[in-house]
Design an enzyme around this catalytic site. Structure first.
Site, short mmCIF file in Angstrom:
data_model
loop_
_atom_site.label_atom_id
_atom_site.label_comp_id
_atom_site.label_asym_id
_atom_site.label_seq_id
_atom_site.Cartn_x
_atom_site.Cartn_y
_atom_site.Cartn_z
N PRO A 80 20.69 21.43 88.77
CA PRO A 80 21.02 22.81 88.81
C PRO A 80 22.38 22.90 88.81
O PRO A 80 23.16 22.46 89.48
CB PRO A 80 20.18 23.28 89.76
CG PRO A 80 19.67 22.34 90.35
CD PRO A 80 19.97 20.98 89.88
N GLU A 292 7.87 21.91 102.77
CA GLU A 292 7.10 20.87 102.43
C GLU A 292 6.35 20.22 103.53
O GLU A 292 4.84 19.79 103.37
CB GLU A 292 8.11 19.61 101.76
CG GLU A 292 8.03 19.79 100.39
CD GLU A 292 9.52 18.95 99.56
OE1 GLU A 292 9.85 18.03 100.50
OE2 GLU A 292 9.69 19.25 98.89
N HIS A 295 3.39 22.11 104.14
CA HIS A 295 2.11 22.14 103.15
C HIS A 295 1.52 20.67 103.39
O HIS A 295 0.27 20.45 103.53
CB HIS A 295 2.86 22.00 101.76
CG HIS A 295 2.80 23.34 101.17
ND1 HIS A 295 2.13 24.31 101.16
CD2 HIS A 295 4.14 23.90 100.57
CE1 HIS A 295 2.37 25.39 100.71
NE2 HIS A 295 3.64 25.19 100.29
N1 LIG Z 1 30.25 23.06 83.33
C1 LIG Z 1 30.68 24.03 83.79
N2 LIG Z 1 31.64 24.77 83.17
C2 LIG Z 1 31.95 26.45 83.35
N3 LIG Z 1 30.85 27.03 84.21
C3 LIG Z 1 29.94 26.36 84.71
C4 LIG Z 1 29.68 24.95 84.42
N4 LIG Z 1 28.57 24.93 85.05
C5 LIG Z 1 28.01 25.88 85.79
N5 LIG Z 1 28.79 26.76 85.60
C6 LIG Z 1 28.91 28.25 85.98
O1 LIG Z 1 27.57 28.36 86.69
C7 LIG Z 1 26.69 29.26 86.14
C8 LIG Z 1 25.28 28.72 86.20
O2 LIG Z 1 25.41 27.60 85.35
P1 LIG Z 1 24.02 27.22 84.41
O3 LIG Z 1 24.49 26.97 82.71
O4 LIG Z 1 23.07 28.30 84.67
O5 LIG Z 1 23.53 25.89 85.08
P2 LIG Z 1 22.27 25.31 84.76
O6 LIG Z 1 21.49 25.87 83.39
O7 LIG Z 1 22.65 23.77 84.34
O8 LIG Z 1 21.31 25.37 86.04
C9 LIG Z 1 27.26 29.33 84.90
O9 LIG Z 1 26.92 30.83 84.47
C10 LIG Z 1 28.74 29.47 85.03
O10 LIG Z 1 29.24 30.45 85.38
#
Ligand SMILES: Nc1ncnc2c1ncn2[C@@H]1O[C@H](COP(=O)(O)OP(=O)(O)O)[C@@H](O)[C@H]1O
Ligand SMILES: [Mg+2]
Length: 342
Positions: A80, A292, A295
């Site tokens: 994530p 966990e 559970h």
């Molecule tokens: N590689 C990256 N480059 C720039 N910003 C990032 C990056 N990874 C995460 N972020 C920041 O974190 C936020 C959450 O990332 P997200 O794309 O939702 O991650 P994922 O979908 O992998 O969980 C994005 O909106 C951005 O602001």
């Protein structure tokens, strides 16, 4: 407790603001996504596949000769907060298309029993809008689910996978799946998704660049003591964590007394923001663990009490006739004794 139907959701006010199917006009570009070199190359290759597919099948007319199996399906796999969602947005931006986000987990809980229909609807909408279809957090849909204990849910999950594969076969657009677990994909699904892009945790160089893209180059008032390099070196966290830390820092800076135009985000705000994010993650992990463990205990208790109950039932079942037989024997003996005596 998972909320199972739309009415319950409405009543509890959950799910407000995040819809299971949402078209987004992409704003972020690939410049906003900071990726380690290998991931960036994989994303670039994916884009070349999309643009050359357009050339070959649309402009060169091969789509008419080969009408099925044209979908370009990608799987963005990684932990994530590593940028899978913003990368999907940036790809749609590059292609000049909208991004149709399917929040699979939401869709599934909101439309229990109707999930396959909703998946079909998502593909239809994407086709109509010429949008890039994005299954966010698609672990559930893409993974093998025959292990589900609930028979009905297992059947539905299997139906969803086969509906998804059929739809993919008939679709001629771009589909991106985001999954947190790289392994454990349904094998049929694995075959259909040819390009897997692995999203890794950012290294110190990428982290510094991510800190930078989280603030506005002109409007965000940074104090002179801000040192993104130091923050990046000290905290080995994801991009999502950096984003959250920056937002917390900005809030703290804005809440300080004094006129707005004198307010600045200082290094201490950013450090405090990051400390909060790290602490919150530790709490989350702890509660997840507790949950966990809880559970686990609960299940053990349940199975214990179940087996206890079963044993009691079995005993009741086998002892009752025995007791009855004993009682009648006693009565018969008593009757015999009385008869003999009289
Ligand atoms: N590689 C990256 N480059 C720039 N910003 C990032 C990056 N990874 C995460 N972020 C920041 O974190 C936020 C959450 O990332 P997200 O794309 O939702 O991650 P994922 O979908 O992998 O969980 C994005 O909106 C951005 O602001
Ligand atoms: Mg995401």
């Amino acid at each position: 407790m998972p909320v199972q139907n739309p009415l319950a959701r409405l009543l509890t006010g959950l799910g407000v603001g995040s819809r299971p199917l949402e078209p987004i006009v992409p704003r972020r570009t690939l410049d906003d996504v900071i990726l380690p070199p290998a991931t960036r190359r994989a994303v670039d290759l994916a884009l070349v596949q999309v643009t050359s597919r357009d050339l070959i099948f649309r402009q060169w007319g091969l789509a008419e000769r080969h009408p099925t199996g044209l979908a370009l399906a990608f799987n963005f796999a990684g932990p994530p907060g590593t940028g899978k969602t913003i990368c999907a947005e940036a790809i749609a931006h590059t292609l000049g298309r909208r991004l149709l986000v399917v929040r699979y987990a939401e869709l599934e809980s909101m439309w229990m029993g109707e999930t396959p229909k909703q998946v079909v609807a998502a593909f239809r909408t994407a086709r109509e809008e010429q949008a890039v279809l994005f299954f966010d957090e698609a672990d559930a849909v893409a993974s093998r689910r025959s292990t589900l204990l609930d028979q009905a849910a297992a059947r539905e999950a299997n139906t969803v996978v086969s509906v998804l594969l059929q739809e993919l076969e008939a679709f001629d657009g771009v589909v991106i799946f985001a999954t947190n677990l790289a392994t454990n994909l349904d094998p049929a699904f694995e075959r259909r998704v040819r390009t897997h892009v692995r999203f890794e945790q950012p290294g110190p160089v990428e982290r510094e660049a991510i800190w930078r893209v989280q603030v506005h180059p002109r409007f965000t008032p940074l104090a002179a003591d801000v040192d993104f390099g130091a923050l990046a070196a000290r905290h080995a966290v994801s991009g999502g964590d950096i984003r959250n830390a920056v937002l917390k820092a900005a809030l703290a800076a804005a809440a300080e007394p004094g006129p707005d135009d004198r307010k600045r985000i200082h290094q201490r705000h950013l450090e405090a923001g990051m400390a909060e994010v790290i602490a919150a993650k530790a709490v989350m992990r702890q509660s997840l663990f507790d949950d966990e463990a809880g559970h686990g205990r609960g299940a053990a208790d349940r199975s214990l009490s179940t087996s206890g109950w079963l044993a009691a039932a079995a005993l009741r079942g086998s002892l009752a006739p025995l007791a009855l037989a004993g009682l009648s024997l006693l009565v018969a003996t008593a009757a015999l004794v009385v008869a003999l005596l009289c």
